[in-house]
Design a protein around this motif. Structure first.
Motif, PDB file in Angstrom:
ATOM      1  N   MET A 169      -2.316  46.156  -3.372  1.00 28.10           N
ATOM      2  CA  MET A 169      -3.463  46.935  -3.758  1.00 28.10           C
ATOM      3  C   MET A 169      -3.327  47.250  -5.242  1.00 28.10           C
ATOM      4  N   VAL A 170      -4.411  47.166  -5.986  1.00 31.65           N
ATOM      5  CA  VAL A 170      -4.367  47.469  -7.415  1.00 31.65           C
ATOM      6  C   VAL A 170      -4.715  48.936  -7.642  1.00 31.65           C
ATOM      7  N   ILE A 171      -4.304  49.465  -8.787  1.00 29.41           N
ATOM      8  CA  ILE A 171      -4.458  50.884  -9.079  1.00 29.41           C
ATOM      9  C   ILE A 171      -5.910  51.332  -8.993  1.00 29.41           C
ATOM     10  N   VAL A 172      -6.836  50.534  -9.512  1.00 22.53           N
ATOM     11  CA  VAL A 172      -8.240  50.943  -9.476  1.00 22.53           C
ATOM     12  C   VAL A 172      -8.709  51.164  -8.046  1.00 22.53           C
ATOM     13  N   ASP A 173      -8.255  50.347  -7.123  1.00 23.46           N
ATOM     14  CA  ASP A 173      -8.627  50.519  -5.716  1.00 23.46           C
ATOM     15  C   ASP A 173      -7.986  51.768  -5.125  1.00 23.46           C
ATOM     16  N   ILE A 174      -6.746  52.016  -5.500  1.00 18.92           N
ATOM     17  CA  ILE A 174      -6.053  53.213  -5.010  1.00 18.92           C
ATOM     18  C   ILE A 174      -6.786  54.470  -5.477  1.00 18.92           C
ATOM     19  N   LEU A 175      -7.136  54.510  -6.750  1.00 21.81           N
ATOM     20  CA  LEU A 175      -7.811  55.688  -7.287  1.00 21.81           C
ATOM     21  C   LEU A 175      -9.169  55.898  -6.635  1.00 21.81           C
ATOM     22  N   ASP A 176      -9.823  54.808  -6.244  1.00 22.77           N
ATOM     23  CA  ASP A 176     -11.132  54.901  -5.594  1.00 22.77           C
ATOM     24  C   ASP A 176     -11.046  55.471  -4.185  1.00 22.77           C
ATOM     25  N   VAL A 177      -9.996  55.142  -3.447  1.00 21.39           N
ATOM     26  CA  VAL A 177      -9.917  55.542  -2.039  1.00 21.39           C
ATOM     27  C   VAL A 177      -9.006  56.745  -1.808  1.00 21.39           C
ATOM     28  N   LEU A 178      -8.362  57.228  -2.843  1.00 20.34           N
ATOM     29  CA  LEU A 178      -7.361  58.285  -2.697  1.00 20.34           C
ATOM     30  C   LEU A 178      -7.892  59.505  -1.940  1.00 20.34           C
ATOM     31  N   ASP A 179      -9.114  59.898  -2.191  1.00 20.44           N
ATOM     32  CA  ASP A 179      -9.679  61.087  -1.547  1.00 20.44           C
ATOM     33  C   ASP A 179     -10.047  60.861  -0.084  1.00 20.44           C
ATOM     34  N   ASN A 180     -10.116  59.613   0.339  1.00 16.96           N
ATOM     35  CA  ASN A 180     -10.601  59.306   1.683  1.00 16.96           C
ATOM     36  C   ASN A 180      -9.521  58.828   2.646  1.00 16.96           C
ATOM     37  N   LEU A 181      -8.279  58.859   2.222  1.00 16.66           N
ATOM     38  CA  LEU A 181      -7.196  58.360   3.072  1.00 16.66           C
ATOM     39  C   LEU A 181      -6.747  59.415   4.077  1.00 16.66           C
ATOM     40  N   ALA A 182      -6.372  58.942   5.254  1.00 17.09           N
ATOM     41  CA  ALA A 182      -5.736  59.821   6.231  1.00 17.09           C
ATOM     42  C   ALA A 182      -4.374  60.231   5.681  1.00 17.09           C
ATOM     43  N   ASP A 183      -3.832  61.323   6.165  1.00 17.44           N
ATOM     44  CA  ASP A 183      -2.568  61.851   5.627  1.00 17.44           C
ATOM     45  C   ASP A 183      -1.445  60.818   5.632  1.00 17.44           C
ATOM     46  N   GLU A 184      -1.316  60.068   6.719  1.00 18.53           N
ATOM     47  CA  GLU A 184      -0.240  59.074   6.814  1.00 18.53           C
ATOM     48  C   GLU A 184      -0.444  57.952   5.792  1.00 18.53           C
ATOM     49  N   GLN A 185      -1.683  57.505   5.644  1.00 22.79           N
ATOM     50  CA  GLN A 185      -1.993  56.453   4.675  1.00 22.79           C
ATOM     51  C   GLN A 185      -1.780  56.967   3.260  1.00 22.79           C
ATOM     52  N   ARG A 186      -2.226  58.183   3.009  1.00 22.97           N
ATOM     53  CA  ARG A 186      -2.115  58.770   1.672  1.00 22.97           C
ATOM     54  C   ARG A 186      -0.654  58.885   1.259  1.00 22.97           C
ATOM     55  N   GLU A 187       0.205  59.282   2.184  1.00 27.55           N
ATOM     56  CA  GLU A 187       1.626  59.397   1.881  1.00 27.55           C
ATOM     57  C   GLU A 187       2.201  58.060   1.429  1.00 27.55           C
ATOM     58  N   ILE A 188       1.863  56.997   2.115  1.00 27.69           N
ATOM     59  CA  ILE A 188       2.345  55.655   1.765  1.00 27.69           C
ATOM     60  C   ILE A 188       1.828  55.237   0.399  1.00 27.69           C
ATOM     61  N   VAL A 189       0.532  55.430   0.184  1.00 30.59           N
ATOM     62  CA  VAL A 189      -0.106  54.997  -1.063  1.00 30.59           C
ATOM     63  C   VAL A 189       0.413  55.807  -2.253  1.00 30.59           C
ATOM     64  N   VAL A 190       0.482  57.120  -2.105  1.00 26.69           N
ATOM     65  CA  VAL A 190       0.947  57.968  -3.213  1.00 26.69           C
ATOM     66  C   VAL A 190       2.406  57.661  -3.547  1.00 26.69           C
ATOM     67  N   ASN A 191       3.248  57.501  -2.546  1.00 20.61           N
ATOM     68  CA  ASN A 191       4.655  57.162  -2.811  1.00 20.61           C
ATOM     69  C   ASN A 191       4.789  55.836  -3.544  1.00 20.61           C
ATOM     70  N   ALA A 192       4.004  54.844  -3.141  1.00 15.17           N
ATOM     71  CA  ALA A 192       4.051  53.543  -3.821  1.00 15.17           C
ATOM     72  C   ALA A 192       3.569  53.674  -5.263  1.00 15.17           C
ATOM     73  N   LEU A 193       2.527  54.450  -5.473  1.00 11.93           N
ATOM     74  CA  LEU A 193       2.010  54.655  -6.827  1.00 11.93           C
ATOM     75  C   LEU A 193       3.022  55.393  -7.693  1.00 11.93           C
ATOM     76  N   LEU A 194       3.653  56.409  -7.139  1.00  8.47           N
ATOM     77  CA  LEU A 194       4.651  57.176  -7.896  1.00  8.47           C
ATOM     78  C   LEU A 194       5.820  56.308  -8.349  1.00  8.47           C
ATOM     79  N   ASP A 195       6.141  55.285  -7.573  1.00  8.96           N
ATOM     80  CA  ASP A 195       7.215  54.367  -7.965  1.00  8.96           C
ATOM     81  C   ASP A 195       6.899  53.639  -9.266  1.00  8.96           C
TER      82      ASP A 195
END
Length: 93
Positions: A1-27
């Protein structure tokens, strides 16, 4: 997933999905962004609803990404041995 897509969906993710996505982005962010996000969290009003906290944290994350994409951020990343961060940077989940 590219950053632009992550930033677009960040507000709409379920908690479990958001945790995975945010951790990957923080890396992919610098330690300075990590501290900025942590400090924002520590200064958050703990009486506000959790959904407000998530929206607030998402905005802080977006601002950190924006700063790391700036000229200053590019220099900072380069000084720490990191490649440039763009909206097309691939984030492996």
């Amino acid at each position: 997933m590219v950053i632009v897509d992550i930033l677009d969906v960040l507000d709409n993710l379920a908690d479990e999905q958001r945790e995975i996505v945010v951790n990957a982005l923080l890396d992919h962010l610098t330690v300075f962004s990590h501290y900025t996000i942590l400090e924002a969290q520590l200064n958050w009003d703990g009486n506000a609803p959790y959904t407000s906290f998530v929206r607030f944290q998402n905005e802080v994350i977006r601002e950190c990404v924006k700063i790391e994409q700036s000229l200053f951020g590019s220099v900072l990343r380069q000084q720490h041995g990191l490649s440039a961060l763009t909206l097309r940077t691939e984030i492996n989940l």
